[in-house]
Design an enzyme around this catalytic site. Structure first.
Site, PDB file in Angstrom:
ATOM      1  N   TYR A  90      63.692 -41.140 -75.777  1.00  0.00           N
ATOM      2  CA  TYR A  90      62.306 -40.689 -76.013  1.00  0.00           C
ATOM      3  C   TYR A  90      62.050 -40.577 -77.512  1.00  0.00           C
ATOM      4  CZ  TYR A  90      58.144 -37.663 -75.615  1.00  0.00           C
ATOM      5  OH  TYR A  90      56.882 -37.126 -75.704  1.00  0.00           O
TER       6      TYR A  90
ATOM      7  N   SER B 108      44.927 -40.203 -66.314  1.00  0.00           N
ATOM      8  CA  SER B 108      44.753 -39.632 -64.976  1.00  0.00           C
ATOM      9  C   SER B 108      45.086 -38.142 -64.925  1.00  0.00           C
ATOM     10  CB  SER B 108      45.633 -40.395 -63.976  1.00  0.00           C
ATOM     11  OG  SER B 108      46.945 -40.550 -64.469  1.00  0.00           O
TER      12      SER B 108
ATOM     13  N   SER C 233      55.269 -37.708 -80.834  1.00  0.00           N
ATOM     14  CA  SER C 233      55.745 -36.388 -80.440  1.00  0.00           C
ATOM     15  C   SER C 233      56.474 -35.810 -81.641  1.00  0.00           C
ATOM     16  CB  SER C 233      56.725 -36.536 -79.280  1.00  0.00           C
ATOM     17  OG  SER C 233      57.577 -35.398 -79.190  1.00  0.00           O
TER      18      SER C 233
ATOM     19  N   ASN D  83      47.927 -43.228 -75.105  1.00  0.00           N
ATOM     20  CA  ASN D  83      48.478 -41.915 -74.749  1.00  0.00           C
ATOM     21  C   ASN D  83      49.532 -41.983 -73.645  1.00  0.00           C
ATOM     22  OD1 ASN D  83      48.168 -38.820 -74.150  1.00  0.00           O
ATOM     23  ND2 ASN D  83      47.656 -39.847 -72.218  1.00  0.00           N
TER      24      ASN D  83
HETATM   25  P1  NAP Z   1      51.807 -36.274 -68.311  1.00  0.00           P
HETATM   26  O1  NAP Z   1      51.035 -35.072 -67.930  1.00  0.00           O
HETATM   27  O2  NAP Z   1      53.146 -36.505 -67.723  1.00  0.00           O
HETATM   28  O3  NAP Z   1      50.870 -37.565 -68.059  1.00  0.00           O
HETATM   29  C1  NAP Z   1      51.367 -38.828 -68.379  1.00  0.00           C
HETATM   30  C2  NAP Z   1      50.264 -39.849 -68.232  1.00  0.00           C
HETATM   31  O4  NAP Z   1      50.827 -41.121 -68.594  1.00  0.00           O
HETATM   32  C3  NAP Z   1      49.768 -39.952 -66.803  1.00  0.00           C
HETATM   33  O5  NAP Z   1      48.376 -40.159 -66.819  1.00  0.00           O
HETATM   34  C4  NAP Z   1      50.488 -41.200 -66.271  1.00  0.00           C
HETATM   35  O6  NAP Z   1      49.727 -41.928 -65.338  1.00  0.00           O
HETATM   36  C5  NAP Z   1      50.567 -42.029 -67.547  1.00  0.00           C
HETATM   37  N1  NAP Z   1      51.609 -43.052 -67.453  1.00  0.00           N
HETATM   38  C6  NAP Z   1      52.944 -42.898 -67.271  1.00  0.00           C
HETATM   39  N2  NAP Z   1      53.538 -44.095 -67.210  1.00  0.00           N
HETATM   40  C7  NAP Z   1      52.559 -45.030 -67.349  1.00  0.00           C
HETATM   41  C8  NAP Z   1      52.543 -46.446 -67.384  1.00  0.00           C
HETATM   42  N3  NAP Z   1      53.667 -47.166 -67.234  1.00  0.00           N
HETATM   43  N4  NAP Z   1      51.349 -47.072 -67.555  1.00  0.00           N
HETATM   44  C9  NAP Z   1      50.211 -46.379 -67.684  1.00  0.00           C
HETATM   45  N5  NAP Z   1      50.170 -45.019 -67.659  1.00  0.00           N
HETATM   46  C10 NAP Z   1      51.329 -44.369 -67.499  1.00  0.00           C
HETATM   47  O7  NAP Z   1      52.044 -36.340 -69.889  1.00  0.00           O
HETATM   48  P2  NAP Z   1      51.276 -35.614 -71.093  1.00  0.00           P
HETATM   49  O8  NAP Z   1      52.006 -34.357 -71.401  1.00  0.00           O
HETATM   50  O9  NAP Z   1      49.807 -35.575 -70.848  1.00  0.00           O
HETATM   51  O10 NAP Z   1      51.629 -36.640 -72.276  1.00  0.00           O
HETATM   52  C11 NAP Z   1      50.695 -37.574 -72.796  1.00  0.00           C
HETATM   53  C12 NAP Z   1      51.290 -38.176 -74.057  1.00  0.00           C
HETATM   54  O11 NAP Z   1      51.585 -37.152 -75.001  1.00  0.00           O
HETATM   55  C13 NAP Z   1      52.615 -38.907 -73.804  1.00  0.00           C
HETATM   56  O12 NAP Z   1      52.673 -40.059 -74.613  1.00  0.00           O
HETATM   57  C14 NAP Z   1      53.652 -37.897 -74.256  1.00  0.00           C
HETATM   58  O13 NAP Z   1      54.867 -38.490 -74.642  1.00  0.00           O
HETATM   59  C15 NAP Z   1      52.945 -37.231 -75.398  1.00  0.00           C
HETATM   60  N6  NAP Z   1      53.471 -35.881 -75.698  1.00  0.00           N
HETATM   61  C16 NAP Z   1      53.456 -34.899 -74.772  1.00  0.00           C
HETATM   62  C17 NAP Z   1      54.007 -33.655 -75.090  1.00  0.00           C
HETATM   63  C18 NAP Z   1      54.060 -32.522 -74.110  1.00  0.00           C
HETATM   64  O14 NAP Z   1      54.726 -31.521 -74.414  1.00  0.00           O
HETATM   65  N7  NAP Z   1      53.409 -32.589 -72.958  1.00  0.00           N
HETATM   66  C19 NAP Z   1      54.518 -33.436 -76.361  1.00  0.00           C
HETATM   67  C20 NAP Z   1      54.497 -34.467 -77.287  1.00  0.00           C
HETATM   68  C21 NAP Z   1      53.971 -35.690 -76.954  1.00  0.00           C
HETATM   69  P3  NAP Z   1      49.996 -41.940 -63.724  1.00  0.00           P
HETATM   70  O15 NAP Z   1      50.158 -40.497 -63.291  1.00  0.00           O
HETATM   71  O16 NAP Z   1      48.746 -42.584 -63.199  1.00  0.00           O
HETATM   72  O17 NAP Z   1      51.215 -42.770 -63.475  1.00  0.00           O
END
Ligand code: NAP
Length: 244
Positions: free
Chosen positions: A152, A11, A139, A87
């Site tokens: 985490y 989303s 991550s 993801n």
């Molecule tokens: P984000 O912008 O916070 O988005 C998180 C997404 O996960 C949203 O679409 C949210 O959906 C969904 N989500 C959360 N809880 C959920 C659940 N229980 N069931 C289904 N969907 C759920 O995060 P992002 O930065 O895009 O991160 C995406 C992935 O990359 C994650 O696994 C994160 O740990 C990893 N990552 C991110 C970073 C970073 O710096 N951003 C770095 C390393 C790894 P809703 O809004 O609909 O609830």
């Protein structure tokens, strides 16, 4: 027949950008969301305007029954699943000594059990067809650990272990399983960081910037593409050199 992908947590952030990346390649896209229904539906309209089929699926990945229903619905809508991108994730910073049992369970439930649920629900169709790509999101903190992010880091290290083991198990069925372990990426997950912290993180990065969702989507796409066909059990790390 179009190729298909189901992306959890699509989303917003990395998941939404990944959905756009696959749509540009003509994939039919399943957009999973948990709470952001309106944003998921808006993304579906955007993808449809790009000329592909897309559908939003509400499911909390930590809930086994909701995941089973989502994958069942996806398969009846699109017929088969070529690619699964696990993801969905949450992050939280707190002292280890302050982490409650409930917070620990929630972190592991979404970030690790969620991957287990989605893979177990999606694999029977892939095994039957002897074809499929699974891409998980860890991550850099799952690789090296982060202070004040023990839960985490533990969950994301678990994702790497799951990926490597599953790759060995389903390789003979023609399925690859790989992991993408991003560095610091500009999404709402890092929305609470102030500008000073963001500048410091960029300075600590050899490539001198934070990553973008597109940087990560490109790595995910590579692992799903023809070029990625001999990669399995690998961790690809778009992190600007932060962790080497
Ligand atoms: P984000 O912008 O916070 O988005 C998180 C997404 O996960 C949203 O679409 C949210 O959906 C969904 N989500 C959360 N809880 C959920 C659940 N229980 N069931 C289904 N969907 C759920 O995060 P992002 O930065 O895009 O991160 C995406 C992935 O990359 C994650 O696994 C994160 O740990 C990893 N990552 C991110 C970073 C970073 O710096 N951003 C770095 C390393 C790894 P809703 O809004 O609909 O609830």
């Amino acid at each position: 027949m179009s190729k298909t992908v189901l992306i959890t947590g699509a989303s917003r952030g990395i998941g939404a950008e990944t959905a756009r990346r696959f749509a540009r390649e003509g994939y039919a896209v399943g957009v999973n969301y948990c709470s952001s229904q309106a944003r998921a539906e808006e993304l579906v309209r955007e993808l449809e305007a790009m000329g592909v089929s897309a559908k939003a699926y509400g499911a909390d990945v930590s809930d086994r029954a909701q995941v089973d229903r989502m994958v069942g619905d996806f398969l009846s809508d699109f017929g088969h699943m070529d690619v699964l991108v696990c993801n969905a994730g949450i992050a939280r910073q707190e002292l280890f000594t302050d982490v409650t049992e409930a917070q620990w369970r929630q972190m592991l439930g979404i970030n690790l059990d969620g991957v287990f649920h989605c893979c177990q629900a999606a694999l029977p169709d892939m095994i039957r067809r002897k074809s499929g790509r699974v891409i998980t999101l860890s991550s850099m903190w799952g690789q090296v650990g982060a202070s004040c992010e023990v839960a985490y880091s533990a969950a994301k290290a678990g994702v790497i272990g799951l990926t490597k083991a599953l790759a060995k198990e389903v390789g003979p069925s023609g399925i690859t399983v790989n992991c993408v372990a991003p560095g610091v990426i500009e999404t709402e997950m890092n929305g609470l960081l102030d500008q000073e912290t963001k500048d410091a993180l960029a300075e600590e990065t050899p490539l001198e910037r934070m990553g973008t969702p597109a940087d990560v989507a490109e790595a995910i796409w590579f692992l799903a593409s023809q070029g990625g066909s001999f990669f399995t059990g690998q961790v690809l790390a778009p992190n600007g050199g932060f962790i080497i």
